[in-house]
Design an enzyme around this catalytic site. Structure first.
Site, PDB file in Angstrom:
ATOM      1  N   ASP A 117       0.856  -1.180   0.000  1.00  0.00           N
ATOM      2  CA  ASP A 117       0.000   0.000   0.000  1.00  0.00           C
ATOM      3  C   ASP A 117       0.893   1.231   0.000  1.00  0.00           C
ATOM      4  OD1 ASP A 117      -2.423  -1.407   0.091  1.00  0.00           O
ATOM      5  OD2 ASP A 117      -2.417  -1.486   2.278  1.00  0.00           O
ATOM      6  N   ASP A 132      -7.084  -1.754  -4.523  1.00  0.00           N
ATOM      7  CA  ASP A 132      -8.170  -1.486  -3.576  1.00  0.00           C
ATOM      8  C   ASP A 132      -9.230  -0.580  -4.202  1.00  0.00           C
ATOM      9  OD1 ASP A 132      -6.704  -2.930  -1.700  1.00  0.00           O
ATOM     10  OD2 ASP A 132      -5.815  -1.137  -0.806  1.00  0.00           O
TER      11      ASP A 132
END
Length: 162
Positions: A117, A132
């Site tokens: 991330d 995501d």
């Protein structure tokens, strides 16, 4: 293969490819845990290795999370090919976004045991990646597509009765 199914596969491939490219960029230019100003006032770039699901839920269970990703991907494929969805571009777009996002995060889980991330919204307490966002926006578009399908099926059943 029908052209609209090709649209699904192209969408999924685009999401997966962009996700991989941006994660490669993040890993090669960012330092783990350090924030760099991205879009000033909106986003920072912060490299984070997420060992769990959203926000680190179920950390340490990469094998189960990988299995869930595989099952979600198979469910999307089953849904696409089992019904007459080839005319519903919104549904195909949404499912393509979700499938590409699921593959992007599955790739990380299988090869790294965590998800990469790096998109860190200013003032938020979460960090995410393009996969995501593909899953999130894909869900919205798939629900919209299902709504359109419901309206079309209702109209077709009225025409049959008349």
């Amino acid at each position: 293969m029908k052209g609209s199914y090709l649209f699904f596969w192209l969408t999924a491939s685009l999401v997966f490819g962009l996700d991989r490219l941006t994660k490669i960029w993040a890993e090669s230019t960012l330092t783990l845990g350090n924030s760099v100003v991205g879009l000033d006032g909106w986003y920072h770039w912060t490299l984070y290795h997420n060992p769990g699901a959203a926000g680190g839920l179920w950390s340490g269970h990469a094998d189960w999370l990988a299995l869930i990703s595989i099952l979600a991907g198979l469910a999307i494929l089953w849904f696409i090919y089992r019904g007459p969805h080839d005319r519903n571009i919104w549904l195909l777009l949404g499912l393509g976004l979700m499938f590409g996002g699921a593959l992007g995060n599955l790739y990380d889980r299988l090869f790294y045991q965590y998800v990469i991330d790096f998109i860190d919204p200013v003032g938020a307490n979460y960090i995410y990646n393009l996969a995501d966002k593909g899953i999130r926006w894909g869900l919205y578009l798939a629900v919209l597509g299902l709504w359109f399908s419901g309206k079309r099926l209702a109209k077709e059943s009225q025409n049959v009765v008349s």
